[in-house]
Enzyme design. Structure first.
Site: not given
Length: 505
Positions: A263, A300
């Site tokens: 990620e 994020c």
């Protein structure tokens, strides 16, 4: 200090020191020395993990669920120490650490419950058809099986929920895969105390000590050694695009390529559609300012870009500016992250056509929000404006027409999330945007903000590259277990040789 780190690695059930050390760089309080990882430790941990797989990979779901529950119990019993050292190392407030600890133990317990349900096994059975013409069909059964030892890289922005015993580790252990964690140097003390909890759980459950290892610090050779070790069968990573891409390439170049579940980053665009912009301008502005600066913007899923019609932009920008002006300086996780934020702010500010809306000074590890505005035309002409700035920075992109707004939507790279703010009068435009955004993001939101990820069955935390390296996977939610499993078919295998999970509910 409730917890004083000993600074050692946990490898194959032993706490091991190395000659070379590094010092932690806490936001406040005392620094501590920690042993630096080595390729030799990686090799020892990998060999022990492979040895553990022959028992742990064939353990029952009940046994693994009990292990996960025991880890959660051990983490909770060390709650005060985790909060104290975690807050000192990261600068995060105690309440945030306590909440994150709850999320960490909660997802461990969630995977324990998921194992009991057994849905993830995707069991299938095509019974034999001996009389079928022209050829008989054999008896075929299918089951998901663990892939083997897994490497996990701790994340800087979540010392607990995405690190030593975070979602990657929890889902891999649930699948039946031993795990080797490379601890993040931003919070080595936090990693150590959580590793102690895992070690205690291994001993209580009588498991092979190679089921879990923690290797601290280390230069690039430790990370390289992990992802290229022939006994490692998959990698979980949360971090920067550059670092993640380098590891991804190493995984692909191995003699035996392995999956890399990375990620890597996202700007999480929001589209404020015309009617919503007219009716709820101030409400959306305040919500965005709060989401943008939550945790100093170090999520994020931080929504870094807002796209809005040019006519509604001045009022929206002023409302956001007013909200941001009330937010003081915040401590970032590391000096390096703070520097990267300042560099990113300067990169955005120097872009052609970019105008300052709200800017402020930063002092070392303390940062303040920044807000800029740019036309869609200038934004489309400069791809660097669409790149993530990790921190509380927002960029408003103004579209002169619906057609231009659609072009902006089409231009985005892969994202973790995309958000539509809309009223009833915006439905037709929203229908036009939905197919575009489905191809861009792993999670779509309406009239909300993406900061914060629910840990549940239906969650997807992933998306097309560069948001993640595998668009079919998620690092949050119970579906995360699929990353560390592979389907195996059993043809005409007698019951006495079949895995127990194919013979029981």
């Amino acid at each position: 200090m409730t917890f004083t780190p000993h600074g050692k690695h946990l490898v194959a059930g032993e706490w091991i020191a190395t000659e070379q050390t590094f010092s932690s760089e806490p936001a406040h309080g005392a620094a501590f020395d920690f042993s630096v990882g080595t390729p030799d430790l990686v090799d020892r941990a990998a060999k022990s993990a492979e040895d553990a797989f022959w028992s742990y990979g064939h353990s029952s779901r009940k046994e693994r669920a009990a292990f996960l529950e025991t880890i959660a119990d051990e983490i909770e019993s060390r709650g005060a120490a985790i909060t104290e050292i975690g807050s000192a190392e990261s600068g995060l407030p105690p309440a945030r650490l306590e909440g994150e600890r709850g999320r960490t133990t909660g997802q461990l317990r969630l995977f324990a419950a998921h194992l009991e349900k057994a849905d993830y096994l995707d069991r299938r059975h095509d019974e034999a058809l001996p009389d079928r013409k022209p050829l008989p069909r054999p008896d075929i059964r299918l089951l998901q099986r663990p892939v083997g030892p897994v490497a996990v890289f701790g994340a800087s922005n979540f010392p607990l929920a995405f690190s030593t015993m975070g979602g990657d580790t929890a889902s891999a252990l649930a699948a039946g895969c031993p795990v080797i964690v490379k601890g993040h140097s931003a919070h080595p003390g936090t990693s150590e105390v959580v590793a102690e909890a895992a070690h205690a759980a291994i001993r209580k459950q009588g498991l092979h000590p190679g089921v879990f290892s923690l290797i601290q610090g280390g230069r690039r050779d430790v990370g390289t050694g992990l992802v290229t070790h022939p006994l490692i069968k998959a990698v979980g990573f949360t971090g920067s695009l550059a670092g993640g891409r380098a590891l991804f390439d190493l995984c692909a170049k191995r003699p035996e390529p392995i999956p890399f579940f990375g990620e890597l980053g996202s700007v999480n665009p929001m589209f404020i559609l015309p009617e919503a912009g007219k009716v709820r301008c101030e409400e959306i502005a305040k919500g965005w300012a709060s989401s943008l600066t939550m945790g100093a913007g170090q999520f994020c899923t931080n929504p870094g870009i807002a796209v809005i019609a040019a006519g509604e932009a001045p009022a929206f920008a002023e409302s956001v500016r007013a909200a941001l002006s009330k937010i003081g300086a915040q401590v970032m996780l590391t000096d390096g992250i703070a520097k990267a934020y300042r560099d990113g702010r300067n990169r955005i500010a120097s872009g052609s056509g970019v105008r300052d809306v709200f800017t402020s000074s930063c002092d070392r590890r303390n940062v303040t929000p920044n807000l800029f505005l740019v036309s869609a035309r200038d934004w489309l002409a400069n791809h660097t404006l669409s790149e993530e700035v990790f921190g509380p920075l927002g960029l408003i992109v103004t579209a002169e027409s619906i057609e231009e707004l659609v072009v902006v939507a089409q231009s985005f790279d892969g994202q973790l999330t995309a958000t539509l703010h809309l009223n009833d009068g915006d439905t037709d435009l929203a229908r036009q945007l939905m197919p575009i955004l489905e191809r861009k993001a792993g999670r779509l939101l309406v009239n909300g903000f993406p900061t914060g990820v629910e840990v549940c069955d239906a969650m997807v935390h992933g998306g097309p590259y560069p948001a993640s390296t595998n668009f079919g996977a998620t690092s949050v939610g119970t579906m995360a277990i699929r990353r560390f499993l592979r389907p195996v078919s059993y043809q005409n295998v007698p019951d006495g040789l079949l895995p127990a999970d194919l013979l029981s509910d």
